[in-house]
Design a protein around this motif. Structure first.
Motif, PDB file in Angstrom:
ATOM      1  N   THR A 120       0.836  -1.206   0.000  1.00 14.19           N
ATOM      2  CA  THR A 120       0.000   0.000   0.000  1.00 14.19           C
ATOM      3  C   THR A 120       0.866   1.250   0.000  1.00 14.19           C
ATOM      4  O   THR A 120       0.601   2.204  -0.747  1.00 14.19           O
ATOM      5  CB  THR A 120      -0.950  -0.004   1.218  1.00 14.19           C
ATOM      6  OG1 THR A 120      -1.818  -1.144   1.115  1.00 14.19           O
ATOM      7  CG2 THR A 120      -1.777   1.262   1.292  1.00 14.19           C
ATOM      8  N   ALA A 121       1.907   1.267   0.820  1.00 13.96           N
ATOM      9  CA  ALA A 121       2.810   2.425   0.883  1.00 13.96           C
ATOM     10  C   ALA A 121       3.464   2.672  -0.475  1.00 13.96           C
ATOM     11  O   ALA A 121       3.610   3.828  -0.899  1.00 13.96           O
ATOM     12  CB  ALA A 121       3.872   2.207   1.956  1.00 13.96           C
ATOM     13  N   PRO A 127       2.233   8.314  -8.833  1.00 13.68           N
ATOM     14  CA  PRO A 127       1.388   9.476  -9.177  1.00 13.68           C
ATOM     15  C   PRO A 127      -0.108   9.155  -9.205  1.00 13.68           C
ATOM     16  O   PRO A 127      -0.921   9.955  -8.744  1.00 13.68           O
ATOM     17  CB  PRO A 127       1.890   9.878 -10.568  1.00 13.68           C
ATOM     18  CG  PRO A 127       3.297   9.374 -10.628  1.00 13.68           C
ATOM     19  CD  PRO A 127       3.299   8.101  -9.800  1.00 13.68           C
ATOM     20  N   ASP A 128      -0.477   7.969  -9.729  1.00  6.12           N
ATOM     21  CA  ASP A 128      -1.901   7.633  -9.818  1.00  6.12           C
ATOM     22  C   ASP A 128      -2.451   6.953  -8.563  1.00  6.12           C
ATOM     23  O   ASP A 128      -3.643   6.743  -8.432  1.00  6.12           O
ATOM     24  CB  ASP A 128      -2.178   6.759 -11.040  1.00  6.12           C
ATOM     25  CG  ASP A 128      -1.510   5.396 -10.978  1.00  6.12           C
ATOM     26  OD1 ASP A 128      -0.829   5.069  -9.976  1.00  6.12           O
ATOM     27  OD2 ASP A 128      -1.678   4.628 -11.958  1.00  6.12           O
ATOM     28  N   LYS A 129      -1.540   6.596  -7.628  1.00  8.24           N
ATOM     29  CA  LYS A 129      -1.905   5.942  -6.366  1.00  8.24           C
ATOM     30  C   LYS A 129      -2.742   4.679  -6.586  1.00  8.24           C
ATOM     31  O   LYS A 129      -3.610   4.338  -5.796  1.00  8.24           O
ATOM     32  CB  LYS A 129      -2.616   6.912  -5.421  1.00  8.24           C
ATOM     33  CG  LYS A 129      -1.745   8.101  -5.061  1.00  8.24           C
ATOM     34  CD  LYS A 129      -2.341   8.949  -4.010  1.00  8.24           C
ATOM     35  CE  LYS A 129      -1.553  10.173  -3.656  1.00  8.24           C
ATOM     36  NZ  LYS A 129      -0.150  10.219  -3.838  1.00  8.24           N
ATOM     37  N   LYS A 130      -2.428   3.958  -7.663  1.00 12.20           N
ATOM     38  CA  LYS A 130      -3.153   2.736  -8.017  1.00 12.20           C
ATOM     39  C   LYS A 130      -2.280   1.523  -7.739  1.00 12.20           C
ATOM     40  O   LYS A 130      -1.121   1.471  -8.156  1.00 12.20           O
ATOM     41  CB  LYS A 130      -3.542   2.736  -9.506  1.00 12.20           C
ATOM     42  CG  LYS A 130      -4.481   3.850  -9.901  1.00 12.20           C
ATOM     43  CD  LYS A 130      -5.856   3.599  -9.364  1.00 12.20           C
ATOM     44  CE  LYS A 130      -6.820   4.669  -9.850  1.00 12.20           C
ATOM     45  NZ  LYS A 130      -8.048   4.668  -9.100  1.00 12.20           N
ATOM     46  N   LEU A 185      -9.958  -1.651  -1.459  1.00 10.04           N
ATOM     47  CA  LEU A 185      -8.816  -0.959  -0.870  1.00 10.04           C
ATOM     48  C   LEU A 185      -8.767   0.518  -1.275  1.00 10.04           C
ATOM     49  O   LEU A 185      -8.022   1.296  -0.696  1.00 10.04           O
ATOM     50  CB  LEU A 185      -7.504  -1.645  -1.287  1.00 10.04           C
ATOM     51  CG  LEU A 185      -7.378  -3.112  -0.915  1.00 10.04           C
ATOM     52  CD1 LEU A 185      -6.075  -3.683  -1.443  1.00 10.04           C
ATOM     53  CD2 LEU A 185      -7.490  -3.307   0.586  1.00 10.04           C
ATOM     54  N   GLU A 186      -9.585   0.869  -2.264  1.00 10.60           N
ATOM     55  CA  GLU A 186      -9.615   2.225  -2.816  1.00 10.60           C
ATOM     56  C   GLU A 186      -8.231   2.650  -3.289  1.00 10.60           C
ATOM     57  O   GLU A 186      -7.788   3.775  -3.078  1.00 10.60           O
ATOM     58  CB  GLU A 186     -10.197   3.218  -1.810  1.00 10.60           C
ATOM     59  CG  GLU A 186     -11.641   2.912  -1.466  1.00 10.60           C
ATOM     60  CD  GLU A 186     -12.251   3.836  -0.425  1.00 10.60           C
ATOM     61  OE1 GLU A 186     -11.511   4.598   0.232  1.00 10.60           O
ATOM     62  OE2 GLU A 186     -13.484   3.787  -0.280  1.00 10.60           O
TER      63      GLU A 186
END
Length: 187
Positions: A120-121, A127-130, A185-186
């Motif tokens: 997750t970290a 950049p897209d946090k995916k 998990l969004e």
């Protein structure tokens, strides 16, 4: 034991949103590990992963980490949910309470717990946090960067190798499991 009851327990006992997501992530990794190591136990392993931090918002584990695990077991017993094997694995995921890792189930939960936060970290610095953008190579590279996610228990994650699974394979298995539930998990 059924998943619907486990989800009800999560919704009753955990109020911290990221711990709820973490619980689902650990469940997904534990199910993947069970499919590889103990296929007949997939449901139990998954439920242990889902419920392993059930006491997060109940005990003051920041002051006394030895409380974490045994309180979850107390809650589960009060709800007549689980079995001794599950209780032991839940306690063993936190060495601070004195419970020793004794088997594959214990080891799997001990390793699965920190890798989900670690992955997750990594996703969150993209950049897209995916989570779908994360690569196994990034996970193995970041393991060497001790300043990155410094609180992540790298020894616990690497301990999966004691079960005959190379770390890179474990990273891929964990990442794939988490990608499958990216919406929950969004990420």
């Amino acid at each position: 034991m059924n998943r619907e009851k486990a989800i009800e327990l999560i919704n009753t006992h955990i109020t911290t949103p990221h711990i709820i997501k973490h619980s689902y992530a650990v469940e997904s990794v534990m199910r993947a590990l069970a499919r590889k190591l103990e296929p007949k136990s997939e449901e139990m392993w998954g439920l242990a992963g889902l419920l392993h931090d059930l006491d997060n918002d109940t005990v003051d584990w920041k002051s006394d980490m030895s409380l974490h695990g045994p309180k979850t077991v107390e809650i589960l017993k009060d709800e007549s949910f689980g079995n001794e094997e599950m209780y032991h694995a839940i306690c063993a995921h936190n060495p601070c309470n004195g419970t020793k890792i004794e088997n594959k189930f214990d080891r799997a939960l001990y390793a699965a717990d920190p890798i989900t936060g670690f992955i997750t970290a990594i996703a969150l610095v993209y950049p897209d946090k995916k989570i779908s953008s994360v690569k196994v190579k990034s996970i193995t590279k970041r393991m060497k960067e001790t300043r990155f996610a410094a609180g992540a228990n790298r020894e616990a994650m690497r301990s999966i190798e004691k079960l005959g699974i190379e770390f890179a394979d474990f990273a891929k298995m964990s990442l794939d499991a988490m990608v499958e539930i990216a919406d929950i998990l969004e990420l």
